[in-house]
Each structure stands twice: as C-alpha cells, then as structure tokens.
Design a protein around this motif. Sequence first.
Motif, PDB file in Angstrom:
ATOM      1  N   GLN A  29       0.830  -1.211   0.000  1.00  0.00           N
ATOM      2  CA  GLN A  29       0.000   0.000   0.000  1.00  0.00           C
ATOM      3  C   GLN A  29       0.864   1.260   0.000  1.00  0.00           C
ATOM      4  O   GLN A  29       0.539   2.260  -0.616  1.00  0.00           O
ATOM      5  N   ALA A  30       1.991   1.161   0.675  1.00  0.00           N
ATOM      6  CA  ALA A  30       2.895   2.323   0.724  1.00  0.00           C
ATOM      7  C   ALA A  30       3.456   2.606  -0.664  1.00  0.00           C
ATOM      8  O   ALA A  30       3.496   3.767  -1.108  1.00  0.00           O
ATOM      9  N   ALA A  31       3.826   1.553  -1.378  1.00  0.00           N
ATOM     10  CA  ALA A  31       4.339   1.734  -2.752  1.00  0.00           C
ATOM     11  C   ALA A  31       3.262   2.351  -3.633  1.00  0.00           C
ATOM     12  O   ALA A  31       3.525   3.262  -4.431  1.00  0.00           O
ATOM     13  N   GLU A  32       2.042   1.895  -3.434  1.00  0.00           N
ATOM     14  CA  GLU A  32       0.880   2.436  -4.177  1.00  0.00           C
ATOM     15  C   GLU A  32       0.731   3.935  -3.900  1.00  0.00           C
ATOM     16  O   GLU A  32       0.632   4.762  -4.802  1.00  0.00           O
ATOM     17  N   TYR A  33       0.796   4.283  -2.627  1.00  0.00           N
ATOM     18  CA  TYR A  33       0.585   5.685  -2.201  1.00  0.00           C
ATOM     19  C   TYR A  33       1.700   6.571  -2.744  1.00  0.00           C
ATOM     20  O   TYR A  33       1.458   7.638  -3.325  1.00  0.00           O
ATOM     21  N   LEU A  62       8.310  -0.799  -4.756  1.00  0.00           N
ATOM     22  CA  LEU A  62       8.351   0.376  -5.654  1.00  0.00           C
ATOM     23  C   LEU A  62       9.247   0.110  -6.872  1.00  0.00           C
ATOM     24  O   LEU A  62       9.046   0.675  -7.937  1.00  0.00           O
ATOM     25  N   SER A  63      10.203  -0.796  -6.689  1.00  0.00           N
ATOM     26  CA  SER A  63      11.142  -1.076  -7.796  1.00  0.00           C
ATOM     27  C   SER A  63      10.528  -2.043  -8.818  1.00  0.00           C
ATOM     28  O   SER A  63      11.080  -2.233  -9.894  1.00  0.00           O
ATOM     29  N   ARG A  64       9.356  -2.605  -8.463  1.00  0.00           N
ATOM     30  CA  ARG A  64       8.740  -3.591  -9.367  1.00  0.00           C
ATOM     31  C   ARG A  64       8.107  -2.898 -10.576  1.00  0.00           C
ATOM     32  O   ARG A  64       7.623  -1.769 -10.452  1.00  0.00           O
ATOM     33  N   PRO A  65       8.088  -3.557 -11.735  1.00  0.00           N
ATOM     34  CA  PRO A  65       7.580  -2.921 -12.966  1.00  0.00           C
ATOM     35  C   PRO A  65       6.196  -2.290 -12.814  1.00  0.00           C
ATOM     36  O   PRO A  65       5.943  -1.217 -13.356  1.00  0.00           O
ATOM     37  N   GLU A  66       5.328  -2.926 -12.019  1.00  0.00           N
ATOM     38  CA  GLU A  66       3.957  -2.402 -11.906  1.00  0.00           C
ATOM     39  C   GLU A  66       3.930  -1.033 -11.203  1.00  0.00           C
ATOM     40  O   GLU A  66       2.977  -0.289 -11.324  1.00  0.00           O
ATOM     41  N   TYR A  67       4.999  -0.678 -10.514  1.00  0.00           N
ATOM     42  CA  TYR A  67       5.092   0.665  -9.917  1.00  0.00           C
ATOM     43  C   TYR A  67       6.152   1.474 -10.648  1.00  0.00           C
ATOM     44  O   TYR A  67       5.890   2.530 -11.211  1.00  0.00           O
ATOM     45  N   ALA A  68       7.382   0.931 -10.666  1.00  0.00           N
ATOM     46  CA  ALA A  68       8.505   1.682 -11.263  1.00  0.00           C
ATOM     47  C   ALA A  68       8.228   2.010 -12.726  1.00  0.00           C
ATOM     48  O   ALA A  68       8.589   3.088 -13.217  1.00  0.00           O
ATOM     49  N   GLY A  69       7.496   1.081 -13.388  1.00  0.00           N
ATOM     50  CA  GLY A  69       7.225   1.294 -14.820  1.00  0.00           C
ATOM     51  C   GLY A  69       6.289   2.457 -15.095  1.00  0.00           C
ATOM     52  O   GLY A  69       6.226   2.975 -16.209  1.00  0.00           O
ATOM     53  N   ASN A  70       5.556   2.884 -14.052  1.00  0.00           N
ATOM     54  CA  ASN A  70       4.601   3.991 -14.248  1.00  0.00           C
ATOM     55  C   ASN A  70       5.112   5.306 -13.673  1.00  0.00           C
ATOM     56  O   ASN A  70       4.385   6.290 -13.629  1.00  0.00           O
ATOM     57  N   ILE A  71       6.339   5.310 -13.175  1.00  0.00           N
ATOM     58  CA  ILE A  71       6.881   6.531 -12.569  1.00  0.00           C
ATOM     59  C   ILE A  71       7.863   7.172 -13.545  1.00  0.00           C
ATOM     60  O   ILE A  71       8.754   6.505 -14.071  1.00  0.00           O
ATOM     61  N   LEU A  72       7.680   8.473 -13.804  1.00  0.00           N
ATOM     62  CA  LEU A  72       8.616   9.203 -14.687  1.00  0.00           C
ATOM     63  C   LEU A  72       9.823   9.613 -13.866  1.00  0.00           C
ATOM     64  O   LEU A  72       9.933  10.749 -13.375  1.00  0.00           O
ATOM     65  N   TRP A  73      10.757   8.685 -13.716  1.00  0.00           N
ATOM     66  CA  TRP A  73      11.885   8.864 -12.780  1.00  0.00           C
ATOM     67  C   TRP A  73      12.728  10.089 -13.108  1.00  0.00           C
ATOM     68  O   TRP A  73      13.334  10.696 -12.223  1.00  0.00           O
ATOM     69  N   GLU A  74      12.739  10.497 -14.392  1.00  0.00           N
ATOM     70  CA  GLU A  74      13.573  11.657 -14.760  1.00  0.00           C
ATOM     71  C   GLU A  74      13.049  12.940 -14.107  1.00  0.00           C
ATOM     72  O   GLU A  74      13.733  13.954 -14.055  1.00  0.00           O
ATOM     73  N   HIS A  75      11.820  12.882 -13.580  1.00  0.00           N
ATOM     74  CA  HIS A  75      11.246  14.077 -12.927  1.00  0.00           C
ATOM     75  C   HIS A  75      11.139  13.924 -11.411  1.00  0.00           C
ATOM     76  O   HIS A  75      10.494  14.726 -10.737  1.00  0.00           O
ATOM     77  N   VAL A  76      11.775  12.849 -10.900  1.00  0.00           N
ATOM     78  CA  VAL A  76      11.733  12.573  -9.455  1.00  0.00           C
ATOM     79  C   VAL A  76      13.100  12.870  -8.846  1.00  0.00           C
ATOM     80  O   VAL A  76      14.131  12.510  -9.418  1.00  0.00           O
ATOM     81  N   HIS A  77      13.111  13.547  -7.715  1.00  0.00           N
ATOM     82  CA  HIS A  77      14.366  13.912  -7.026  1.00  0.00           C
ATOM     83  C   HIS A  77      14.298  13.351  -5.601  1.00  0.00           C
ATOM     84  O   HIS A  77      13.328  13.625  -4.880  1.00  0.00           O
TER      85      HIS A  77
END
Length: 245
Positions: free
Chosen positions: A17-21, A53-68
Amino acid sequence: MQTRVEKFTSLQMLSKQAAEYISKIITQEINKKGWCTVVLSGGKTPQLTYEYLSRPEYAGNILWEHVHLFWGDERCVPPEDPLSNFNMVNTALLSKTTIPSDNIYPVQAKPEAAEQAARAYEEEIKDFFLVRGGEDLPCFDLMLLGMGTDGHTASLFPGDSILDEKQRLVCAVCAPDTIEPQRRITLTLPAINNTGRVLFLVSGREKKGVVEKILDNRKKAARFYPAARVVPRENLVWFINESNE
Ligand code: 6PG
C-alpha cells in the motif's frame, strides 16, 4: 493538516500500500508542476516498500527523470556500509530503476566531518529549491519517516536539544549509546514540518503503545516522543502494522 491512519496485519500489506501511495503522489505532483521531491527514510521498515516500488507495476509507471530523491537522515558510515541508509535504498530501489544519478541526493556523511557534511547537505537542499524558485525553506512534496520504539524519527531522539532547533535544516547528532551507529546527520523539524505530506511507516508490536499515545494526544505525546512533533503542511499519513509479521 489532515491526519489519516491505516492499519495493516502484515509488513507485506503495509509495504504494498505504501508503494501504491508513493507512486500516486509522485505522479500527482509531476502532473501538477513537472517534478517531485521525495525524502526517503532509513531503517529496516521501509526496505520492502522500496522493493515493491522497484517492481515494474510501480517503477514502470513513474517518470523517474522528474523525481528527485533525498534522505531524512543518514548514518555517518561509508555509502557501501550495510548500515548506510543510502546503501539500503540503492540495493532495494535505485539500482533497479532508471532514475538519473543527478536526481539522487545522498548525504555525504563523512564520519570524520559530520558537522561539515550537515552544512553541505543543507546548502545542497537550499540550492535545489532556490533554482526551482522555491522559498527559503525547502518544501519537499513527500517525506517517508519511520519511528523507533522510543518515538524517535529520522535521527531526532528524545531529549535532544536539536528538537528545539528553529533555524538549521540539517544537523549532525549523536544517537543514544544503545543505538548504532551513533554519529548521524538528520533533517531538523523546520525542514520536516515544511513538507507537504509525511508518510510514517511503522511496523512491530513493540511500537504500538507509542503510536497509540501519539494518535490519542499528539500535543501531550510531543513532550516525550519526537515523532509526535511532526506536523506537515497538508497531510500526515500513518501506515501501521501492529503485528510482527
Ligand atoms: C534510521 C531511521 C530511523 C528509523 C527508525 C525505525 O536511520 O534508522 O531514520 O528513524 O526510521 O529507527 O527503524 P526500523 O524501521 O528499523 O524499526
């Protein structure tokens, strides 16, 4: 400020749930302003969250280039040390994502120069927000925090004069003798409380009593437990696993 409490029956459920949030807040902030800042917690509890959070179902939907990414505190050990919070996050998450290295702001926690490391990290944080037109006080979007059985959070321990710090954003501290490693760098309450949202991840039966006191009467608990002094600008969310599963 709104407070929300979610209770779980296992660390696995809490972590999922934390990864989801986290993923939701990151996407929400990127959609709103184009970038997002997340302050990561150390310790053992968040490790499984970072792995989810590192799993594709989460990491794959995060635009990491805009995350700091920043850290709420760090132990004064080399980054490859198993006790390093950076090392734990790097193993569980960073090494499995496409986040640019320029977007990762670890604390350069030199054991022999903790005070200088604290001042350097404070300057790095201020510069980051200054460049983005922020105010003097950094305003992180999301901060993950844990809590010890004594109610400490980040490396803000009960009875430490740092709890009354009003100016500094980052300080070098000494954890109590019972907690290794002792020398640490930590964000202070001014930095923590100017955050938009804080997500506490707390797991274990032995922490239940302190959590209940904080949730029952935060102001009274703030006299004893540093975690009770965390009052972010918008949302305070507690994810609690009261079992030892
Ligand atoms: C650290 C953390 C610290 C941690 C608590 C809970 O560097 O250790 O910042 O505040 O969140 O001690 O740790 P556990 O999750 O291991 O119980």
